[in-house]
Scaffold this active site. Structure first.
Site, PDB file in Angstrom:
ATOM      1  CD  GLN A  13      -2.846  -1.020   2.430  1.00 52.82           C
ATOM      2  OE1 GLN A  13      -3.811  -0.271   2.384  1.00 52.82           O
ATOM      3  NE2 GLN A  13      -2.596  -1.783   3.490  1.00 52.82           N
ATOM      4  CB  SER A  94       3.153  -4.668   3.828  1.00 55.30           C
ATOM      5  OG  SER A  94       1.923  -4.665   4.510  1.00 55.30           O
ATOM      6  CG  LEU A  95      -1.453  -5.811  -0.300  1.00 53.81           C
ATOM      7  CD1 LEU A  95      -0.985  -5.712  -1.730  1.00 53.81           C
ATOM      8  CD2 LEU A  95      -2.153  -7.146  -0.058  1.00 53.81           C
ATOM      9  NE  ARG A 119      -2.721  -8.905   4.931  1.00 52.91           N
ATOM     10  CZ  ARG A 119      -1.967  -7.818   4.814  1.00 52.91           C
ATOM     11  NH1 ARG A 119      -2.349  -6.838   3.998  1.00 52.91           N
ATOM     12  NH2 ARG A 119      -0.830  -7.707   5.491  1.00 52.91           N
ATOM     13  CG  HIS A 203       2.591  -4.658   9.137  1.00 52.63           C
ATOM     14  ND1 HIS A 203       2.554  -6.013   8.861  1.00 52.63           N
ATOM     15  CD2 HIS A 203       2.415  -4.021   7.957  1.00 52.63           C
ATOM     16  CE1 HIS A 203       2.383  -6.171   7.552  1.00 52.63           C
ATOM     17  NE2 HIS A 203       2.282  -4.984   6.992  1.00 52.63           N
ATOM     18  CD  GLN A 252       1.728 -10.286   5.744  1.00 51.68           C
ATOM     19  OE1 GLN A 252       0.804  -9.505   5.786  1.00 51.68           O
ATOM     20  NE2 GLN A 252       2.661 -10.218   4.813  1.00 51.68           N
TER      21      GLN A 252
END
Length: 320
Positions: A13, A94-95, A119, A203, A252
């Site tokens: 993102q 991340s994503l 998610r 996170h 994660q």
């Protein structure tokens, strides 16, 4: 020429923008095909939204996550359609880990689109609107910033969540604790402290309730062994077994992104070519900050010009 030890890096993102992917889409049908398939899964026209906006809607995490996954996969599909070889490794921020796992054949594309939409929804719902946030802290070492967050937290949560580059760390948590952490960081010598336009404390441990919901969803997802080696930015480790990858995707969500450690682990494994696959240049820039050696090849794949530049850099147009 000998095949290079290479990695494709998939962004998360923050790299989205109105009009993204338009250049590639004008020349390669794989882009619209990928967006059209995702639109059927999502129930709305993702391509039209990506081209027309508004930007505020693109920034909603339940929109951004499928959007960035589709953009990264579409770019990967263009590369493969042009005869591009598989890299040695894939990794994601991340994503972007979900995108990397689609590229490596671990996750089915359509199922991954729906999974990351879910998610995003559960992340949005985990913390009431207006109560969470994120900020980028520039110019402090990791240990000092972690200690600053500990001092500022009180009975709330604020944590270092993205170790992106030396002296560039993102923190996340409750809004009030975030403000206190910014002030403590400045007092300890931070050069800049920038609140980010993100209402979800990604996170951080505040995402643990969302992680539990994601774990339940992951139990019903098909997960295969990777066809390309995959290194996770959760712990800079390689993952091979499907059940281990399933558990990783659960963990994660509420764990920090350790991007510096990930790039260092790839370098230790002999990687010399880093290719950011998808919109933006964030990961290429972070990688260059982590290791400034000029002999490293750090490139991006976003436009037709980028593809042509990479082909010329490689010499034969398709091999890595």
């Amino acid at each position: 020429m000998p095949r290079m030890n290479s990695v494709f890096l998939f962004p998360g993102q923050g790299s989205q923008s109105v009009g993204m992917m338009s250049d590639l889409a004008a020349h390669h049908p794989q882009v619209r095909e990928s967006f059209d398939l995702a639109s059927k899964v999502l129930g709305f026209d993702l391509w039209e939204l990506s081209q027309q906006g508004p930007a505020e809607r693109l920034a909603l995490t339940e929109i951004t996550q499928p959007l960035m996954l589709v953009a990264g996969v579409a770019t990967w599909r263009v590369w493969r359609a042009m005869g591009g070889a598989d890299p040695t490794w894939v990794a994601g921020h991340s994503l972007g880990e979900f995108t990397a796992l689609v590229a490596a054949g671990v996750l089915d594309f359509s199922e991954a689109v729906d999974l990351v939409r879910f998610r995003g929804e559960i992340m949005r719902d985990a913390v009431p609107e207006g109560q969470g946030g994120m900020a980028a802290i520039i110019g402090l070492d990791d240990a000092t910033l972690v200690d600053a967050c500990r001092e500022a937290a009180g009975d709330q949560v604020v944590e270092a969540v993205n170790f992106n580059a030396p002296g560039q760390v993102v923190i996340a948590g409750h809004v009030e604790a975030l403000r206190r952490a910014i002030e403590v960081a400045k007092a300890r010598g931070a050069k800049r402290a920038l609140p980010l336009p993100i209402s979800v404390p990604c996170h951080s441990s505040l995402m643990q309730p969302a992680a539990e919901r994601l774990r339940e969803r992951l139990r019903g997802c098909r997960v295969a062994a990777p066809s390309i080696r995959f290194l996770s930015s959760v712990d800079a480790s390689e993952y091979v077994e499907p059940e281990d990858i399933r558990d990783l995707l659960y963990r994660q969500l509420a764990r920090p992104v350790r991007w510096v450690s990930t790039i260092e682990a790839l370098l230790a494994r002999g990687v010399t070519q880093f290719v950011e696959c998808g919109p933006g240049k964030v990961l290429a820039g972070l990688t260059r900050r982590i290791d400034k050696r000029p002999e490293l090849q750090i490139t991006t794949l976003e436009t037709t010009q980028h593809f042509a530049t990479l082909e010329m850099a490689l010499g034969d147009g398709v091999s890595l």
